[in-house]
Scaffold this motif. Structure first.
Motif, PDB file in Angstrom:
ATOM      1  N   SER A  85       1.555   7.839  -5.832  1.00  0.00           N
ATOM      2  CA  SER A  85       0.714   7.621  -4.649  1.00  0.00           C
ATOM      3  C   SER A  85       0.010   6.275  -4.775  1.00  0.00           C
ATOM      4  O   SER A  85      -0.717   6.030  -5.752  1.00  0.00           O
ATOM      5  CB  SER A  85      -0.321   8.739  -4.514  1.00  0.00           C
ATOM      6  OG  SER A  85       0.314   9.986  -4.324  1.00  0.00           O
ATOM      7  N   ALA A  86       0.228   5.412  -3.807  1.00  0.00           N
ATOM      8  CA  ALA A  86      -0.279   4.043  -3.881  1.00  0.00           C
ATOM      9  C   ALA A  86       0.093   3.340  -2.571  1.00  0.00           C
ATOM     10  O   ALA A  86       0.707   3.937  -1.680  1.00  0.00           O
ATOM     11  CB  ALA A  86       0.340   3.291  -5.067  1.00  0.00           C
ATOM     12  N   VAL A  87      -0.270   2.077  -2.484  1.00  0.00           N
ATOM     13  CA  VAL A  87       0.182   1.235  -1.368  1.00  0.00           C
ATOM     14  C   VAL A  87       1.233   0.275  -1.917  1.00  0.00           C
ATOM     15  O   VAL A  87       1.025  -0.350  -2.959  1.00  0.00           O
ATOM     16  CB  VAL A  87      -0.979   0.460  -0.730  1.00  0.00           C
ATOM     17  CG1 VAL A  87      -0.459  -0.402   0.432  1.00  0.00           C
ATOM     18  CG2 VAL A  87      -2.061   1.415  -0.235  1.00  0.00           C
ATOM     19  N   TYR A  88       2.353   0.159  -1.220  1.00  0.00           N
ATOM     20  CA  TYR A  88       3.466  -0.663  -1.658  1.00  0.00           C
ATOM     21  C   TYR A  88       3.633  -1.846  -0.699  1.00  0.00           C
ATOM     22  O   TYR A  88       3.659  -1.671   0.525  1.00  0.00           O
ATOM     23  CB  TYR A  88       4.746   0.176  -1.720  1.00  0.00           C
ATOM     24  CG  TYR A  88       4.683   1.215  -2.813  1.00  0.00           C
ATOM     25  CD1 TYR A  88       4.013   2.423  -2.611  1.00  0.00           C
ATOM     26  CD2 TYR A  88       5.246   0.981  -4.060  1.00  0.00           C
ATOM     27  CE1 TYR A  88       3.912   3.359  -3.613  1.00  0.00           C
ATOM     28  CE2 TYR A  88       5.156   1.918  -5.075  1.00  0.00           C
ATOM     29  CZ  TYR A  88       4.484   3.100  -4.844  1.00  0.00           C
ATOM     30  OH  TYR A  88       4.374   4.035  -5.850  1.00  0.00           O
ATOM     31  N   LYS A 106       1.369   2.789   2.826  1.00  0.00           N
ATOM     32  CA  LYS A 106       0.671   3.744   1.975  1.00  0.00           C
ATOM     33  C   LYS A 106       1.571   4.957   1.750  1.00  0.00           C
ATOM     34  O   LYS A 106       2.124   5.527   2.698  1.00  0.00           O
ATOM     35  CB  LYS A 106      -0.631   4.188   2.625  1.00  0.00           C
ATOM     36  CG  LYS A 106      -1.468   5.112   1.742  1.00  0.00           C
ATOM     37  CD  LYS A 106      -2.834   5.369   2.335  1.00  0.00           C
ATOM     38  CE  LYS A 106      -3.688   6.205   1.406  1.00  0.00           C
ATOM     39  NZ  LYS A 106      -5.054   6.409   1.919  1.00  0.00           N
ATOM     40  N   LEU A 107       1.703   5.345   0.494  1.00  0.00           N
ATOM     41  CA  LEU A 107       2.519   6.495   0.098  1.00  0.00           C
ATOM     42  C   LEU A 107       1.609   7.580  -0.453  1.00  0.00           C
ATOM     43  O   LEU A 107       0.816   7.314  -1.360  1.00  0.00           O
ATOM     44  CB  LEU A 107       3.543   6.079  -0.953  1.00  0.00           C
ATOM     45  CG  LEU A 107       4.383   7.187  -1.567  1.00  0.00           C
ATOM     46  CD1 LEU A 107       5.289   7.800  -0.508  1.00  0.00           C
ATOM     47  CD2 LEU A 107       5.220   6.657  -2.726  1.00  0.00           C
ATOM     48  N   ILE A 108       1.740   8.769   0.094  1.00  0.00           N
ATOM     49  CA  ILE A 108       0.969   9.926  -0.373  1.00  0.00           C
ATOM     50  C   ILE A 108       1.957  10.976  -0.848  1.00  0.00           C
ATOM     51  O   ILE A 108       2.833  11.392  -0.090  1.00  0.00           O
ATOM     52  CB  ILE A 108       0.089  10.503   0.752  1.00  0.00           C
ATOM     53  CG1 ILE A 108      -0.885   9.431   1.263  1.00  0.00           C
ATOM     54  CG2 ILE A 108      -0.655  11.744   0.282  1.00  0.00           C
ATOM     55  CD1 ILE A 108      -1.599   9.824   2.541  1.00  0.00           C
ATOM     56  N   ILE A 109       1.796  11.390  -2.111  1.00  0.00           N
ATOM     57  CA  ILE A 109       2.670  12.422  -2.673  1.00  0.00           C
ATOM     58  C   ILE A 109       1.841  13.682  -2.894  1.00  0.00           C
ATOM     59  O   ILE A 109       0.842  13.646  -3.607  1.00  0.00           O
ATOM     60  CB  ILE A 109       3.309  11.969  -3.993  1.00  0.00           C
ATOM     61  CG1 ILE A 109       4.007  10.631  -3.820  1.00  0.00           C
ATOM     62  CG2 ILE A 109       4.285  13.040  -4.501  1.00  0.00           C
ATOM     63  CD1 ILE A 109       5.128  10.617  -2.818  1.00  0.00           C
TER      64      ILE A 109
END
Lengths: 111, 112
Positions: A85-88, A106-109
């Protein structure tokens, strides 16, 4: 001029899902391409890069292939974890010693 | 190797005050950069430098100044702080040949 377009976020996935974050670019020639990651509260870190067409960059289970035919550099990972989970950010080497940045995804796992 | 260091980590300024954000790198990189990142947004380049004594404007230079007297240091000066300058500021450096940028941890600035 040179530009980078990323898919809009947030992207929400369950743990162990397959990840693709799209990145396309407009550029003169074949500049180096980069993916950076920004974890919450931190600065950006280089995740992977490709310096010429058809190169594949890889790191920490992430991969991206420099495709000149489709002017793309999509980020993929086979099985994501909560810690991903982070911003790529996708970027390309521009002129004047600069990188041209995408807007970030933004990636949310979820566990 | 400390990499890129930034001070302070946090700062609250009143409107009209001035301050200097410090940035240093110990990798002997020629190029250095200052970015701002507004909440939920990408990076905007404020200023950059290709070597000691040489600086140039980026995308959003208004309200800021920089200097580069040594290879290691690249301070960013805010004059007459405004609420629009509330942001997180990142310093980065890169070597001449690869353009890979190495980032500091950031300074979170609030202007009230």
């Amino acid at each position: 001029g040179n530009s980078v377009t990323q898919m809009e976020g947030p992207v929400t996935l369950s743990e162990e899902a397959f990840l693709t974050i799209n990145c396309t670019y407009t550029a003169t020639g074949y500049p180096s391409l980069f993916w950076y990651v920004q974890y919450p509260g931190e600065g950006l870190q280089l995740l992977l890069k490709a310096t010429k067409a058809d190169d594949k960059g890889s790191n920490k289970g992430f991969e991206a292939t420099y495709r000149k035919e489709t002017t793309s550099f999509h980020l993929e990972k086979g099985s994501v974890q909560v810690s991903d989970s982070a911003v790529y950010f996708c970027a390309l080497r521009g002129s004047n010693y600069q990188l041209i940045w995408g807007a970030g995804t933004k990636l949310i796992i979820k566990p | 190797n400390a990499g890129v260091t930034q001070t302070p980590k946090f700062r609250i300024l009143k409107i009209g005050q001035s301050m200097t954000l410090q940035c240093a790198q110990d990798m002997n990189h020629n190029y250095m950069y200052w970015y701002r990142q507004d909440p939920g947004m990408g990076l905007k380049l404020i200023y950059y430098s290709v070597g000691a004594g040489i600086t140039d404007k980026g995308e959003v230079p208004n309200g800021y100044n920089v200097s580069r007297s040594t290879t290691e240091d690249f301070p960013l000066r805010l004059e007459l702080a405004a609420p629009s300058q509330t942001s997180v500021y990142f310093c980065a450096s890169s070597p001449r040949d690869t353009y890979e940028q190495y980032f500091g941890p950031g300074t979170r600035l609030t202007v009230t």
